[in-house]
Design a protein around this motif. Sequence first.
Motif, PDB file in Angstrom:
ATOM      1  N   PRO A  60      95.759  68.418 -26.378  1.00 60.94           N
ATOM      2  CA  PRO A  60      95.755  68.438 -24.909  1.00 60.94           C
ATOM      3  C   PRO A  60      97.128  68.034 -24.378  1.00 60.94           C
ATOM      4  O   PRO A  60      97.337  66.932 -23.922  1.00 60.94           O
ATOM      5  CB  PRO A  60      94.673  67.415 -24.535  1.00 60.94           C
ATOM      6  N   CYS A  65      92.839  66.400 -20.529  1.00 57.83           N
ATOM      7  CA  CYS A  65      91.682  66.494 -21.421  1.00 57.83           C
ATOM      8  C   CYS A  65      91.284  67.947 -21.656  1.00 57.83           C
ATOM      9  O   CYS A  65      91.306  68.747 -20.717  1.00 57.83           O
ATOM     10  CB  CYS A  65      90.455  65.800 -20.825  1.00 57.83           C
ATOM     11  N   ASN A  66      90.917  68.266 -22.889  1.00 58.64           N
ATOM     12  CA  ASN A  66      90.243  69.525 -23.190  1.00 58.64           C
ATOM     13  C   ASN A  66      88.768  69.195 -23.336  1.00 58.64           C
ATOM     14  O   ASN A  66      88.423  68.116 -23.815  1.00 58.64           O
ATOM     15  CB  ASN A  66      90.732  70.112 -24.516  1.00 58.64           C
ATOM     16  N   THR A  67      87.910  70.126 -22.953  1.00 61.06           N
ATOM     17  CA  THR A  67      86.475  69.906 -23.086  1.00 61.06           C
ATOM     18  C   THR A  67      85.880  70.986 -23.971  1.00 61.06           C
ATOM     19  O   THR A  67      86.191  72.162 -23.806  1.00 61.06           O
ATOM     20  CB  THR A  67      85.816  69.933 -21.693  1.00 61.06           C
ATOM     21  N   HIS A  75      85.035  65.456 -24.930  1.00 59.68           N
ATOM     22  CA  HIS A  75      86.267  65.355 -24.152  1.00 59.68           C
ATOM     23  C   HIS A  75      87.369  64.908 -25.091  1.00 59.68           C
ATOM     24  O   HIS A  75      87.265  63.853 -25.721  1.00 59.68           O
ATOM     25  CB  HIS A  75      86.110  64.332 -23.017  1.00 59.68           C
ATOM     26  N   HIS A  76      88.409  65.720 -25.217  1.00 58.63           N
ATOM     27  CA  HIS A  76      89.531  65.452 -26.123  1.00 58.63           C
ATOM     28  C   HIS A  76      90.752  65.219 -25.243  1.00 58.63           C
ATOM     29  O   HIS A  76      91.286  66.150 -24.652  1.00 58.63           O
ATOM     30  CB  HIS A  76      89.694  66.692 -27.028  1.00 58.63           C
ATOM     31  N   CYS A  77      91.162  63.962 -25.138  1.00 61.00           N
ATOM     32  CA  CYS A  77      92.148  63.603 -24.107  1.00 61.00           C
ATOM     33  C   CYS A  77      93.419  63.010 -24.684  1.00 61.00           C
ATOM     34  O   CYS A  77      93.436  62.412 -25.758  1.00 61.00           O
ATOM     35  CB  CYS A  77      91.551  62.563 -23.154  1.00 61.00           C
ATOM     36  N   ASP A  78      94.452  63.167 -23.936  1.00 63.45           N
ATOM     37  CA  ASP A  78      95.733  62.556 -24.246  1.00 63.45           C
ATOM     38  C   ASP A  78      96.264  61.972 -22.942  1.00 63.45           C
ATOM     39  O   ASP A  78      96.577  62.702 -22.014  1.00 63.45           O
ATOM     40  CB  ASP A  78      96.665  63.644 -24.782  1.00 63.45           C
ATOM     41  N   GLU A  91      89.211  57.689 -14.753  1.00 61.21           N
ATOM     42  CA  GLU A  91      89.010  58.950 -15.481  1.00 61.21           C
ATOM     43  C   GLU A  91      88.046  58.727 -16.649  1.00 61.21           C
ATOM     44  O   GLU A  91      87.129  59.503 -16.860  1.00 61.21           O
ATOM     45  CB  GLU A  91      90.342  59.446 -16.055  1.00 61.21           C
ATOM     46  N   LEU A  95      84.123  60.103 -17.852  1.00 59.85           N
ATOM     47  CA  LEU A  95      83.916  60.914 -19.060  1.00 59.85           C
ATOM     48  C   LEU A  95      82.880  60.322 -20.011  1.00 59.85           C
ATOM     49  O   LEU A  95      82.186  61.042 -20.719  1.00 59.85           O
ATOM     50  CB  LEU A  95      85.238  61.076 -19.819  1.00 59.85           C
ATOM     51  N   VAL A 102      83.941  61.005 -26.464  1.00 63.45           N
ATOM     52  CA  VAL A 102      85.303  60.970 -25.934  1.00 63.45           C
ATOM     53  C   VAL A 102      86.271  60.699 -27.092  1.00 63.45           C
ATOM     54  O   VAL A 102      86.157  59.690 -27.785  1.00 63.45           O
ATOM     55  CB  VAL A 102      85.458  59.905 -24.821  1.00 63.45           C
ATOM     56  N   LEU A 104      90.221  60.243 -28.036  1.00 59.05           N
ATOM     57  CA  LEU A 104      91.469  59.921 -27.350  1.00 59.05           C
ATOM     58  C   LEU A 104      92.649  59.900 -28.300  1.00 59.05           C
ATOM     59  O   LEU A 104      92.689  59.104 -29.242  1.00 59.05           O
ATOM     60  CB  LEU A 104      91.351  58.546 -26.689  1.00 59.05           C
TER      61      LEU A 104
END
Length: 146
Positions: A60, A65-67, A75-78, A91, A95, A102, A104
Motif C-alpha cells: 500500500p 490501506c488496501n482492502t 485491511h493492509h495498511c502502511d 483511522e 478498521l 488489520v 500493518l
Amino acid sequence: MQKEVKTDSPEATEEFGRRLGARLQGGEVIELVGDVGAGKTTLVRGLVAGLGSGDHVSSPTFTVCNTYNGKFIIHHCDFYRLHDDALIKKELAELISEDSIVLLEWADEVVRVLPKDHIRVAITTNGEDGRTFAISLPERYNYISL
Ligand code: ADP
Ligand code: MG
C-alpha cells in the motif's frame, strides 16, 4: 508467547502466511516490522490467501490501506506517511472489528497507537533468501498454533 519461524524462500514465506491466515478468527491486528525487502508484503500475500481471498496483494504505497475480501475483510495498511497520531488512531479505530483483520506494515512508526495486545511479527534477513519471523502472540491468541 514468543515463537520463531524460519523460511528459505519467498514461497516458504507465503506458505507460512497461509497457515497463519487460516487460523485467524477475526478481530486480529498484526504488526509487521522489517526493513524494505524483508518480506512483509510476501507474508501478507500468504495471509490473504490463507483467509480465502484470491485478491491481488501489493504494497500500500500510494494508498494508506488496501482492502481485500476473504473470510473477513482484510485491511493492509502502511501508515508511514501519516504523522498525526490522532488521525492514525481514528483511522485504526474505524478498521478494527470482529469481522476484519488489520495488517500493518511499518507499524513501528505507529506502535504507540496500536492496541496493546496486538500480534507482532518482526522479520530479519539471513543472507539472500533466509528470513526469520519472530512472532509475539499475546495470551488471548493461544488459538493460533504455528
Ligand atoms: P517488504 O514488503 O518487507 O518490503 P517484500 O515482500 O515486498 O518485502 O519483498 C521481499 C523480497 O525478498 C522479494 O523480492 C522476495 O522475492 C525476496 N525474498 C527472498 N527470500 C525470501 C523469503 N524467505 N521470504 C520472503 N521474501 C524473500
Ligand atoms: Mg511491502
